[in-house]
Design a protein around this motif. Structure first.
Motif, PDB file in Angstrom:
ATOM      1  N   SER A  74       0.831  -1.216   0.000  1.00 20.49           N
ATOM      2  CA  SER A  74       0.000   0.000   0.000  1.00 20.49           C
ATOM      3  C   SER A  74       0.862   1.261   0.000  1.00 20.49           C
ATOM      4  N   VAL A  75       1.903   1.251   0.818  1.00 20.24           N
ATOM      5  CA  VAL A  75       2.798   2.412   0.901  1.00 20.24           C
ATOM      6  C   VAL A  75       3.499   2.635  -0.433  1.00 20.24           C
ATOM      7  N   LYS A  76       4.052   1.571  -1.001  1.00 22.65           N
ATOM      8  CA  LYS A  76       4.767   1.693  -2.271  1.00 22.65           C
ATOM      9  C   LYS A  76       3.836   2.206  -3.369  1.00 22.65           C
ATOM     10  N   LYS A  77       2.620   1.658  -3.436  1.00 25.80           N
ATOM     11  CA  LYS A  77       1.660   2.082  -4.456  1.00 25.80           C
ATOM     12  C   LYS A  77       1.283   3.550  -4.262  1.00 25.80           C
ATOM     13  N   TYR A  78       0.958   3.924  -3.036  1.00 25.21           N
ATOM     14  CA  TYR A  78       0.540   5.298  -2.736  1.00 25.21           C
ATOM     15  C   TYR A  78       1.646   6.298  -3.079  1.00 25.21           C
ATOM     16  N   ILE A  79       2.854   6.030  -2.642  1.00 24.31           N
ATOM     17  CA  ILE A  79       3.954   6.974  -2.874  1.00 24.31           C
ATOM     18  C   ILE A  79       4.323   7.018  -4.352  1.00 24.31           C
ATOM     19  N   SER A  80       4.294   5.879  -5.029  1.00 23.34           N
ATOM     20  CA  SER A  80       4.583   5.848  -6.469  1.00 23.34           C
ATOM     21  C   SER A  80       3.585   6.694  -7.253  1.00 23.34           C
ATOM     22  N   GLU A  81       2.331   6.648  -6.835  1.00 25.31           N
ATOM     23  CA  GLU A  81       1.294   7.412  -7.532  1.00 25.31           C
ATOM     24  C   GLU A  81       1.319   8.897  -7.189  1.00 25.31           C
ATOM     25  N   ASN A  82       1.666   9.233  -5.957  1.00 25.17           N
ATOM     26  CA  ASN A  82       1.583  10.620  -5.491  1.00 25.17           C
ATOM     27  C   ASN A  82       2.917  11.349  -5.430  1.00 25.17           C
ATOM     28  N   LYS A  83       4.009  10.631  -5.482  1.00 25.17           N
ATOM     29  CA  LYS A  83       5.373  11.160  -5.451  1.00 25.17           C
ATOM     30  C   LYS A  83       5.517  12.316  -4.456  1.00 25.17           C
ATOM     31  N   SER A  84       5.879  13.489  -4.943  1.00 27.43           N
ATOM     32  CA  SER A  84       6.184  14.609  -4.047  1.00 27.43           C
ATOM     33  C   SER A  84       4.963  15.118  -3.282  1.00 27.43           C
ATOM     34  N   GLU A  85       3.765  14.766  -3.729  1.00 31.29           N
ATOM     35  CA  GLU A  85       2.542  15.191  -3.052  1.00 31.29           C
ATOM     36  C   GLU A  85       2.123  14.232  -1.944  1.00 31.29           C
ATOM     37  N   SER A  86       2.840  13.141  -1.787  1.00 28.31           N
ATOM     38  CA  SER A  86       2.444  12.134  -0.799  1.00 28.31           C
ATOM     39  C   SER A  86       2.710  12.601   0.623  1.00 28.31           C
ATOM     40  N   ALA A  87       1.810  12.199   1.497  1.00 32.79           N
ATOM     41  CA  ALA A  87       1.952  12.433   2.935  1.00 32.79           C
ATOM     42  C   ALA A  87       1.309  11.243   3.640  1.00 32.79           C
ATOM     43  N   ILE A  88       1.868  10.869   4.764  1.00 35.87           N
ATOM     44  CA  ILE A  88       1.378   9.702   5.489  1.00 35.87           C
ATOM     45  C   ILE A  88       1.127  10.100   6.933  1.00 35.87           C
ATOM     46  N   THR A  89      -0.052   9.741   7.440  1.00 30.70           N
ATOM     47  CA  THR A  89      -0.332   9.993   8.846  1.00 30.70           C
ATOM     48  C   THR A  89      -0.287   8.673   9.605  1.00 30.70           C
ATOM     49  N   ILE A  90       0.231   8.741  10.802  1.00 25.77           N
ATOM     50  CA  ILE A  90       0.287   7.567  11.673  1.00 25.77           C
ATOM     51  C   ILE A  90      -0.364   7.943  13.004  1.00 25.77           C
ATOM     52  N   SER A  91      -1.238   7.070  13.451  1.00 21.96           N
ATOM     53  CA  SER A  91      -1.797   7.236  14.790  1.00 21.96           C
ATOM     54  C   SER A  91      -1.992   5.856  15.388  1.00 21.96           C
ATOM     55  N   SER A  92      -2.049   5.827  16.689  1.00 20.77           N
ATOM     56  CA  SER A  92      -2.246   4.541  17.352  1.00 20.77           C
ATOM     57  C   SER A  92      -2.982   4.746  18.664  1.00 20.77           C
ATOM     58  N   HIS A  93      -3.685   3.720  19.035  1.00 16.79           N
ATOM     59  CA  HIS A  93      -4.384   3.702  20.313  1.00 16.79           C
ATOM     60  C   HIS A  93      -3.324   3.643  21.414  1.00 16.79           C
ATOM     61  N   PRO A  94      -3.539   4.293  22.551  1.00 18.39           N
ATOM     62  CA  PRO A  94      -2.541   4.254  23.627  1.00 18.39           C
ATOM     63  C   PRO A  94      -2.178   2.842  24.088  1.00 18.39           C
ATOM     64  N   ALA A  95      -3.084   1.881  23.913  1.00 16.23           N
ATOM     65  CA  ALA A  95      -2.805   0.512  24.349  1.00 16.23           C
ATOM     66  C   ALA A  95      -2.075  -0.316  23.282  1.00 16.23           C
ATOM     67  N   ALA A  96      -1.878   0.249  22.095  1.00 13.17           N
ATOM     68  CA  ALA A  96      -1.182  -0.489  21.029  1.00 13.17           C
ATOM     69  C   ALA A  96       0.274  -0.713  21.417  1.00 13.17           C
ATOM     70  N   ASP A  97       0.829  -1.838  20.968  1.00  9.74           N
ATOM     71  CA  ASP A  97       2.234  -2.155  21.246  1.00  9.74           C
ATOM     72  C   ASP A  97       3.159  -1.143  20.586  1.00  9.74           C
ATOM     73  N   TYR A  98       4.184  -0.768  21.309  1.00  9.58           N
ATOM     74  CA  TYR A  98       5.189   0.139  20.743  1.00  9.58           C
ATOM     75  C   TYR A  98       5.905  -0.533  19.578  1.00  9.58           C
ATOM     76  N   ASP A  99       6.091  -1.843  19.641  1.00  5.47           N
ATOM     77  CA  ASP A  99       6.738  -2.577  18.548  1.00  5.47           C
ATOM     78  C   ASP A  99       5.979  -2.406  17.238  1.00  5.47           C
TER      79      ASP A  99
END
Length: 151
Positions: A74-99
């Motif tokens: 998904s990341v490779k496809k998204y960045i390949s299609e959007n190139k310099s316009e790509s941005a990625i957000t990351i969020s996680s629940h407080p109980a999610a593993d740090y790993d």
């Protein structure tokens, strides 16, 4: 006489060590974190690839559950299609593993670097680590690391 020889050796050692200080063993020093790219730039998060780890550390990409292998694609496809316009957000629940969070970060950097390497080889016919600073900057502009942590 024996004490004088020991004293002489001690002073000699002390003087020599002051003139030639030991260099730290760099393999045991902590690694530096990569520099943040374009830190003062604003991003349009409405078009961003959205990655979320829930309380059970299940991974969701644009609200669809995915494995880490599917995330890579998904990341490779998204960045390949959007190139310099790509941005990625990351969020996680407080109980999610740090790993899980660290694995996501590693996948993102790995995929972006893979695209950068491929682009450098296609455009300049040389490896990424042999580019001039100007060429490297062009590659980074084509495939920037725009990771927005929503924590």
């Amino acid at each position: 006489m024996k004490n004088y020889i020991l004293l002489f050796l001690f002073i000699n050692t002390l003087l020599c060590s002051c003139q030639n200080p030991l260099k730290p063993d760099t393999k045991f020093l902590p690694q530096k974190l990569p520099q943040k790219e374009n830190s003062n730039q604003q991003y349009d998060v409405s078009k961003a690839l959205k990655i979320y780890a829930n309380e059970n550390s299940k991974l969701f990409v644009n609200e669809k559950q995915q494995s880490f292998e599917e995330l890579k694609k998904s990341v490779k496809k998204y960045i390949s299609e959007n190139k310099s316009e790509s941005a990625i957000t990351i969020s996680s629940h407080p109980a999610a593993d740090y790993d899980t969070y660290v694995t996501i970060q590693n996948i993102l950097r790995e995929e972006i670097n893979s695209l950068r390497t491929k682009y450098a080889q296609e455009k300049y016919e040389i490896p990424l680590d042999k580019l001039t600073p100007e060429q490297l900057e062009e590659v980074k502009l084509m495939y920037p690391i725009k990771i927005i942590d929503l924590e």
